[in-house]
Design a protein around this motif. Structure first.
Motif, PDB file in Angstrom:
ATOM      1  N   ASN A  32      17.585   9.388  -1.825  1.00  0.00           N
ATOM      2  CA  ASN A  32      17.094   8.512  -0.765  1.00  0.00           C
ATOM      3  C   ASN A  32      16.468   7.289  -1.398  1.00  0.00           C
ATOM      4  O   ASN A  32      16.259   7.234  -2.613  1.00  0.00           O
ATOM      5  N   VAL A  33      16.166   6.327  -0.580  1.00  0.00           N
ATOM      6  CA  VAL A  33      15.452   5.141  -1.037  1.00  0.00           C
ATOM      7  C   VAL A  33      14.214   4.970  -0.179  1.00  0.00           C
ATOM      8  O   VAL A  33      14.227   5.239   1.027  1.00  0.00           O
ATOM      9  N   MET A  34      13.135   4.556  -0.808  1.00  0.00           N
ATOM     10  CA  MET A  34      11.861   4.349  -0.128  1.00  0.00           C
ATOM     11  C   MET A  34      11.360   2.942  -0.447  1.00  0.00           C
ATOM     12  O   MET A  34      11.264   2.560  -1.611  1.00  0.00           O
ATOM     13  N   ILE A  35      11.072   2.173   0.595  1.00  0.00           N
ATOM     14  CA  ILE A  35      10.602   0.796   0.430  1.00  0.00           C
ATOM     15  C   ILE A  35       9.183   0.722   0.968  1.00  0.00           C
ATOM     16  O   ILE A  35       8.910   1.175   2.087  1.00  0.00           O
ATOM     17  N   GLY A  36       8.268   0.166   0.184  1.00  0.00           N
ATOM     18  CA  GLY A  36       6.880   0.088   0.609  1.00  0.00           C
ATOM     19  C   GLY A  36       6.314  -1.308   0.516  1.00  0.00           C
ATOM     20  O   GLY A  36       6.619  -2.072  -0.411  1.00  0.00           O
ATOM     21  N   PHE A  37       5.478  -1.670   1.495  1.00  0.00           N
ATOM     22  CA  PHE A  37       4.753  -2.935   1.520  1.00  0.00           C
ATOM     23  C   PHE A  37       3.252  -2.639   1.567  1.00  0.00           C
ATOM     24  O   PHE A  37       2.816  -1.707   2.249  1.00  0.00           O
ATOM     25  N   ARG A  38       2.479  -3.450   0.890  1.00  0.00           N
ATOM     26  CA  ARG A  38       1.023  -3.327   0.900  1.00  0.00           C
ATOM     27  C   ARG A  38       0.442  -4.272   1.943  1.00  0.00           C
ATOM     28  O   ARG A  38       0.752  -5.462   1.954  1.00  0.00           O
ATOM     29  N   LEU A  39      -0.399  -3.716   2.838  1.00  0.00           N
ATOM     30  CA  LEU A  39      -0.951  -4.514   3.943  1.00  0.00           C
ATOM     31  C   LEU A  39      -2.440  -4.234   4.108  1.00  0.00           C
ATOM     32  O   LEU A  39      -2.992  -3.331   3.485  1.00  0.00           O
ATOM     33  N   PRO A  40      -3.114  -5.010   4.985  1.00  0.00           N
ATOM     34  CA  PRO A  40      -4.555  -4.789   5.185  1.00  0.00           C
ATOM     35  C   PRO A  40      -4.856  -3.405   5.757  1.00  0.00           C
ATOM     36  O   PRO A  40      -3.978  -2.716   6.287  1.00  0.00           O
ATOM     37  N   GLY A  41      -6.134  -3.000   5.668  1.00  0.00           N
ATOM     38  CA  GLY A  41      -6.566  -1.694   6.124  1.00  0.00           C
ATOM     39  C   GLY A  41      -6.460  -1.506   7.626  1.00  0.00           C
ATOM     40  O   GLY A  41      -6.232  -2.447   8.390  1.00  0.00           O
ATOM     41  N   ARG A  42      -6.680  -0.267   8.064  1.00  0.00           N
ATOM     42  CA  ARG A  42      -6.338   0.128   9.431  1.00  0.00           C
ATOM     43  C   ARG A  42      -7.286  -0.390  10.497  1.00  0.00           C
ATOM     44  O   ARG A  42      -6.928  -0.394  11.671  1.00  0.00           O
ATOM     45  N   THR A  43      -8.501  -0.783  10.146  1.00  0.00           N
ATOM     46  CA  THR A  43      -9.453  -1.171  11.187  1.00  0.00           C
ATOM     47  C   THR A  43      -9.355  -2.647  11.580  1.00  0.00           C
ATOM     48  O   THR A  43     -10.101  -3.116  12.421  1.00  0.00           O
ATOM     49  N   THR A  44      -8.432  -3.358  11.000  1.00  0.00           N
ATOM     50  CA  THR A  44      -8.285  -4.781  11.290  1.00  0.00           C
ATOM     51  C   THR A  44      -7.291  -4.998  12.434  1.00  0.00           C
ATOM     52  O   THR A  44      -6.548  -4.099  12.824  1.00  0.00           O
ATOM     53  N   ARG A  45      -7.272  -6.210  12.958  1.00  0.00           N
ATOM     54  CA  ARG A  45      -6.266  -6.573  13.960  1.00  0.00           C
ATOM     55  C   ARG A  45      -4.871  -6.439  13.357  1.00  0.00           C
ATOM     56  O   ARG A  45      -3.922  -6.025  14.035  1.00  0.00           O
ATOM     57  N   ASP A  46      -4.761  -6.756  12.068  1.00  0.00           N
ATOM     58  CA  ASP A  46      -3.470  -6.597  11.400  1.00  0.00           C
ATOM     59  C   ASP A  46      -3.031  -5.137  11.381  1.00  0.00           C
ATOM     60  O   ASP A  46      -1.833  -4.844  11.379  1.00  0.00           O
ATOM     61  N   GLY A  47      -3.999  -4.216  11.343  1.00  0.00           N
ATOM     62  CA  GLY A  47      -3.654  -2.799  11.404  1.00  0.00           C
ATOM     63  C   GLY A  47      -2.938  -2.455  12.696  1.00  0.00           C
ATOM     64  O   GLY A  47      -1.984  -1.668  12.699  1.00  0.00           O
ATOM     65  N   LEU A  48      -3.381  -3.046  13.815  1.00  0.00           N
ATOM     66  CA  LEU A  48      -2.717  -2.819  15.104  1.00  0.00           C
ATOM     67  C   LEU A  48      -1.362  -3.519  15.149  1.00  0.00           C
ATOM     68  O   LEU A  48      -0.404  -2.987  15.715  1.00  0.00           O
ATOM     69  N   ARG A  49      -1.283  -4.688  14.567  1.00  0.00           N
ATOM     70  CA  ARG A  49       0.010  -5.386  14.526  1.00  0.00           C
ATOM     71  C   ARG A  49       1.027  -4.581  13.713  1.00  0.00           C
ATOM     72  O   ARG A  49       2.200  -4.508  14.084  1.00  0.00           O
ATOM     73  N   LEU A  50       0.552  -3.992  12.624  1.00  0.00           N
ATOM     74  CA  LEU A  50       1.437  -3.182  11.806  1.00  0.00           C
ATOM     75  C   LEU A  50       1.917  -1.959  12.585  1.00  0.00           C
ATOM     76  O   LEU A  50       3.094  -1.575  12.508  1.00  0.00           O
ATOM     77  N   LYS A  51       1.020  -1.351  13.342  1.00  0.00           N
ATOM     78  CA  LYS A  51       1.411  -0.205  14.163  1.00  0.00           C
ATOM     79  C   LYS A  51       2.491  -0.601  15.161  1.00  0.00           C
ATOM     80  O   LYS A  51       3.473   0.132  15.363  1.00  0.00           O
ATOM     81  N   MET A  52       2.354  -1.781  15.775  1.00  0.00           N
ATOM     82  CA  MET A  52       3.352  -2.238  16.735  1.00  0.00           C
ATOM     83  C   MET A  52       4.682  -2.507  16.031  1.00  0.00           C
ATOM     84  O   MET A  52       5.757  -2.122  16.539  1.00  0.00           O
ATOM     85  N   LEU A  53       4.627  -3.142  14.863  1.00  0.00           N
ATOM     86  CA  LEU A  53       5.863  -3.409  14.125  1.00  0.00           C
ATOM     87  C   LEU A  53       6.567  -2.105  13.763  1.00  0.00           C
ATOM     88  O   LEU A  53       7.791  -1.987  13.891  1.00  0.00           O
ATOM     89  N   ASP A  54       5.785  -1.111  13.344  1.00  0.00           N
ATOM     90  CA  ASP A  54       6.358   0.190  12.994  1.00  0.00           C
ATOM     91  C   ASP A  54       7.055   0.815  14.195  1.00  0.00           C
ATOM     92  O   ASP A  54       8.161   1.351  14.080  1.00  0.00           O
ATOM     93  N   ARG A  55       6.433   0.729  15.391  1.00  0.00           N
ATOM     94  CA  ARG A  55       7.036   1.317  16.596  1.00  0.00           C
ATOM     95  C   ARG A  55       8.266   0.535  17.048  1.00  0.00           C
ATOM     96  O   ARG A  55       9.178   1.114  17.637  1.00  0.00           O
ATOM     97  N   ILE A  56       8.286  -0.752  16.791  1.00  0.00           N
ATOM     98  CA  ILE A  56       9.482  -1.532  17.126  1.00  0.00           C
ATOM     99  C   ILE A  56      10.660  -1.054  16.285  1.00  0.00           C
ATOM    100  O   ILE A  56      11.800  -0.977  16.758  1.00  0.00           O
ATOM    101  N   LEU A  57      10.374  -0.683  15.048  1.00  0.00           N
ATOM    102  CA  LEU A  57      11.435  -0.213  14.164  1.00  0.00           C
ATOM    103  C   LEU A  57      11.785   1.257  14.415  1.00  0.00           C
ATOM    104  O   LEU A  57      12.960   1.617  14.469  1.00  0.00           O
TER     105      LEU A  57
END
Length: 996
Positions: A348-373
């Motif tokens: 398999n292949v695993m791709i990872g990105f480093r992003l801000p922590g979970r308590t930020t607004r970016d944490g919620l944006r990341l959650k939405m992006l993940d659900r879109i995918l």
């Protein structure tokens, strides 16, 4: 230990923060006071316990802060007289010293060992020996470059440990938890946290509080070297997991500076082989303090009584300053990082990105992006890669942490597909998010389905309590934690697109996991350990005092299928079983048919095929999108002798969802390309299954042993038969499903009968012929007699060896079930059982060891005795001999029997089978020819059983029974001379046990 899956909780309409004093349950927003336990002087002023609540909080949680800084979250939920508890410490592996990684995790193990009062027979004598052991380990660490000196020192450690163990009471904490009826006793350590969990009867809250407060005040690292060996075995299991190695490589690539990457929770072999009791004590004294800990309880509790008890037992715990963790800052990643990992499992292949922590607004944006995918139905990866079968399997997920979060996409290739191509397809779906190439309605649907998932979570105390401890670990207030759910619903498409473009470019790491022999394979070498005494019949004075604390008696409540399930007939041969959901607006609808792949292996292919098909004007992708918009989902799955057809979701949308689902079942649209891809995917998945050691041992080898070469596991279509399948053959089978006699199960808010809006009215859309066809006769494979001693082994490149002792028991009889229940609880049921105490605690032979007399799940089938041990290959002789000795001569321990009986009594008296589980319980009972809740027999009969009766059962049903022993391990590490002692040794090929 394994971190539990975390459920999310719903958005809150209106949030605010209030500070109140406690009142009687249920929670309200008024101010009240509650007295502490009676004081000697009548003029004493009752103590006030202030707490915070959040208006509109569906959990109605109260958050208290004791005078010593201990945070307490309480949520009252009366589904059953049980309480889920978590003790959360805001410290994990990122807080490990860089030269002692794995320390937080090892400390987690030691917290189960007791204190100067709990787990000891003579503390003063034991204390002196433990001090010697601690000093010797420091000496041992300093001798890294002198193997001979280390060997001498370890011999001293082993010798003195044997002396110290004579004063210990092993597993006394686990015995207490077992005796009070606790379930799920466990703990986990991860980057941010160490969390201890119990599911306790509500009448045992005081005993729980007394025991937990005792072990968190003081650390006594007794039985250290045998527990260290268990951690070694846990490390070995990680070395045998390609996923663990892959994820570790991803972490190091993304976090070359931060402990998220430079340190692993389990620790390095170097550090595990050079432990420091002194450093472990320092960590405990630093972080295990009340102002760094939260108690999180959800269940059938009284707020006032519970907080008084918690203050009584935890209030004197002394607070200390806790050092601030200064997170290292990582430099930006400016170009893709690639790594390769080799191992025996599938690629398999695993791709990872480093992003801000979970308590930020970016944490919620990341959650939405993940659900879109990836959302399981209508995500871009779901539809474009999985449903279109461009890869064998793919998904995305987030590893959320406080300092940074990691966004991961992974995929497994189809036959002949390069991992680089899978990587390109995954990044292509991410590019679509960056371009805004997804439907406008998707974000609204994601938010609605997120609420649905959280609503479902309300029905589970574990999920409720998990939400509370997550808020604590994140360092946010309960109000802010709930506000995150509301804020998630405010994220816009434009915001997600901008976030994706700002954060996702060539700043990723890609790990290519390829199939092959890992040249870096290492293992933890077996030390010389002298078994320590189990001391089963002894108990500490603390244990005796604790078990004398009175607890109110709770009476069991058993399911009455005739009263708890309403039944009607929709038409001849079509019964409806009904239980009403009075808690929320969700439903579960099932059609269950008594046929399966044993009748015709094509059923498995047909039910899988359905997910790739459209109906009417809807393509397969459009169909999934429509269900997602409705907040509903469907599944059709064939087992060996049953087909489950299910539709679940929001009951307000049941009617349109059912119409759409019935259209699909009755008129699926054939798709030749989808079938061709599915067949190719099935063939590739079969190849991958032969690379998975759990599938090899637990499914393929067990089925071969029970049934021979022709068995339910190998009863599949051949490659030739697969390639000859026609779309019309499979759609014809799907269309036949509603024409067979079946039963309908409904759990939801609609009434069964009435003037309007009944479930019977809605089920008029269930399309069936006037006369239903009887299902074909059941076809079961003949079980082997198992009359010859055999050792079957399969060669697999691994550090450990895994061994399963299998012997055939009697044909299922309900009369045996009570005795079996007590035997399993006593002998192999958990961490306080005979098997666990002997093989792990006393002899340090395994991380995981268990044994059970397994009842059949269907009338007419045989029971089996199944005993498992996973161990280093060089420990195989001792491990097998140890298990065999226990199966031959079961140790007698009156104390353990009393604990086992109390465990069963307290567990059953507080279990409640409710909601949709009533229907599933009835399904299980039907298969066994039962029309009542069999727990009644277990509850009444086990309490009067004696040890002699248990020994007679063991002598008649287990001792001396012919065994077939199944072994999976590396050929160059297995001891075949030892295996030959147990029977005729025969290597099995993968073709023999898989049938292809």
């Amino acid at each position: 230990m394994k971190k539990p899956f975390l459920l999310l909780f719903p958005a809150i309409a209106a949030l605010g923060l209030t500070t109140q004093c406690q009142s009687s349950k249920p929670a309200t927003t008024t101010t009240a006071t509650a007295p502490t336990p009676a004081a000697p002087a009548p003029a004493a002023t009752p103590k006030e316990y202030k707490y915070e609540t959040v208006p509109g909080d569906p959990l109605q949680a109260r958050i208290y802060k004791l005078d010593n800084g201990l945070t307490v979250y309480l949520s009252d939920y009366d589904d059953a007289p049980r309480i889920q508890t978590y003790v959360a410490v805001r410290a994990g592996s990122k807080n490990d010293p860089a030269d002692a990684t794995g320390l937080a995790h090892y400390l987690e193990h030691m917290v189960f060992k007791g204190t100067s009062r709990l787990g000891t027979q003579d503390w003063e004598k034991e204390k002196a020996e433990l001090a010697k052991i601690e000093a010797l380990y420091e000496k041992y660490r300093s001798q890294r470059n002198d193997p001979a000196a280390r060997k001498r020192t370890y011999h001293q450690i082993d010798s003195i440990s044997g002396v110290a163990a004579t004063y210990a009471v092993p597993n006394e904490f686990d015995k207490i938890m077992g005796a009070i009826g606790a379930k799920g006793t466990n703990a986990h350590t991860s980057n941010e946290e160490t969390v201890y969990q119990e599911d306790i009867p509500s009448n045992q809250i005081e005993r729980w509080a007394a025991t937990e407060s005792e072990r968190f005040r003081e650390l006594v690292p007794r039985l250290f070297h045998t527990e260290l060996e268990a951690v070694y075995e846990e490390k070995n299991r990680g070395l045998d997991s390609d996923f663990s190695k892959e994820f570790e490589a991803l972490g190091l690539a993304l976090y070359p500076t931060h402990p998220y990457g430079t340190q692993t929770t389990i620790g390095t072999i170097e550090h595990l082989q050079n432990p420091s009791i002194t450093e472990i004590k320092k960590y405990f004294d630093t972080y295990y303090v009340p102002n760094n800990v939260a108690l999180c309880l959800s269940g059938d509790l009284d707020y006032d009584q519970t907080i008084r008890l918690i203050d009584k037992y935890f209030g004197s715990w002394q607070a200390k300053p806790v050092p601030t963790f200064n997170a290292p800052q990582e430099k930006p990643i400016t170009a893709p990082i690639t790594r390769e990992i080799l191992g025996p499992q599938s690629e398999n292949v695993m791709i990872g990105f480093r992003l801000p922590g979970r308590t930020t607004r970016d944490g919620l944006r990341l959650k939405m992006l993940d659900r879109i995918l990836t959302n399981g139905q209508a995500g871009l990866i779901d539809l474009h890669l999985n449903q279109q079968q461009k890869v064998l399997e793919s998904a995305s997920f987030i590893d959320e942490n406080n300092d940074y979060s990691t966004f991961v996409m992974y995929g497994t290739p189809r036959q002949g597909q390069k991992l680089e191509d899978v990587k390109g397809l995954l990044l292509g779906e991410l590019d679509k998010v960056k371009k805004g190439d997804f439907p406008d309605w998707l974000i609204t649907a994601i938010v609605n389905n997120d609420k649905l998932e959280r609503t479902k979570g309300y029905e589970n105390n574990q999920a409720r309590a998990t939400a509370m401890y997550q808020a604590f670990i994140q360092g946010v207030s309960w109000a802010d934690y709930l506000k995150q759910q509301e804020n998630f619903g405010t994220i816009t498409k434009e915001e997600v697109v901008k976030f994706a473009n700002d954060n996702f470019g060539n700043n990723y790491a890609a790990i290519f996991k390829r199939t092959g022999k890992d040249p870096n394979t290492v293992k933890v070498v077996k030390p010389a350990i002298t078994p320590v005494p189990a001391n089963r019949e002894v108990a500490s004075e603390y244990y005796k005092q604790l078990t004398s604390i009175p607890a109110p008696e709770l009476q069991p409540v058993f399911v009455d299928y005739k009263k708890d399930i309403q039944q009607t007939e929709l038409k001849p041969g079509l019964p409806l079983y009904y239980t009403q959901n009075k808690e929320n607006g969700l439903f579960d609808l099932y059609y269950i048919l008594d046929l399966g792949t044993n009748n015709d292996p094509r059923w498995g292919m047909a039910t899988d095929y359905l997910q790739y098909l459209g109906t009417g004007s809807y393509s397969a992708a459009q169909l999934q999108q429509e269900f997602y918009k409705l907040g509903c989902s469907f599944r059709v799955q064939s087992g060996t002798d049953r087909v489950f057809v299910s539709l679940t979701g929001l009951d307000t949308n049941l009617e349109p969802a059912l119409k759409l689902f019935e259209q699909l079942l009755n008129n699926p649209r054939s798709d030749a390309a989808a079938l061709k891809n599915m067949v190719a995917g099935t063939l590739k998945a079969r190849q991958d299954a032969k690379l998975d050691k759990q599938t090899i041992l637990s499914q393929a080898m067990v089925s071969y042993a029970k049934y021979g070469k022709k068995n339910p596991f190998t009863n599949i279509l051949s490659e030739k038969e697969l390639k000859a399948l026609k779309p019309e053959q499979l759609t014809a089978l799907i269309k036949k499903l509603p024409t067979y006699e079946h039963r309908v199960l409904y759990y939801g808010p609609r009434p069964l009968r009435g003037d309007t809006n009944t479930i019977v009215d809605v089920l008029k859309f269930h399309q069936t012929p006037a006369r239903l066809t009887p299902t074909p006769p059941a076809k079961d494979f003949a079980e082997q007699p198992l009359k010859e001693k055999k050792v079957y082994w399969v060669d697999y490149n691994m550090v450990q060896a895994e061994i399963l002792f299998l012997s055939k028991g009697d044909v299922y009889s309900k009369d045996l079930v009570p005795t079996v229940a007590l035997y399993n609880e006593y002998f192999g049921g958990g961490m306080g059982s005979i098997v666990f105490q002997d093989l792990r605690e006393s002899k340090a032979l395994a991380y995981s060891a268990s044994s059970r007399y397994a009842n059949a799940d269907k009338l007419g089938r045989s029971n089996y005795v199944m005993s498992y041990i996973g161990t280093q290959s060089d420990k195989l002789p001792e491990a097998m001999a140890g298990m065999q000795a226990l199966l031959t001569d079961m140790p007698s321990a009156d104390a353990n029997l009393a604990i086992a009986k109390n465990a069963i009594r307290n567990s059953i008296s507080t279990e409640r089978i409710t909601k949709g589980n009533v229907l599933m319980s009835y399904e299980r009972a039907r298969r066994l020819g039962l029309d009542y809740d069999l727990r009644q027999d277990v509850y009444t009969q086990t309490q009067n059983m004696t040890l002699d009766e248990l020994k007679k059962f063991q002598a008649a049903k287990i001792k001396g029974q012919i065994q077939v022993i199944l072994v999976i391990g590396s050929k160059d590490r297995l001891n075949f001379k030892e295996l030959a002692k147990y029977g005729d040794v025969q290597q099995l090929s993968l073709k023999e046990i898989f049938g292809y």
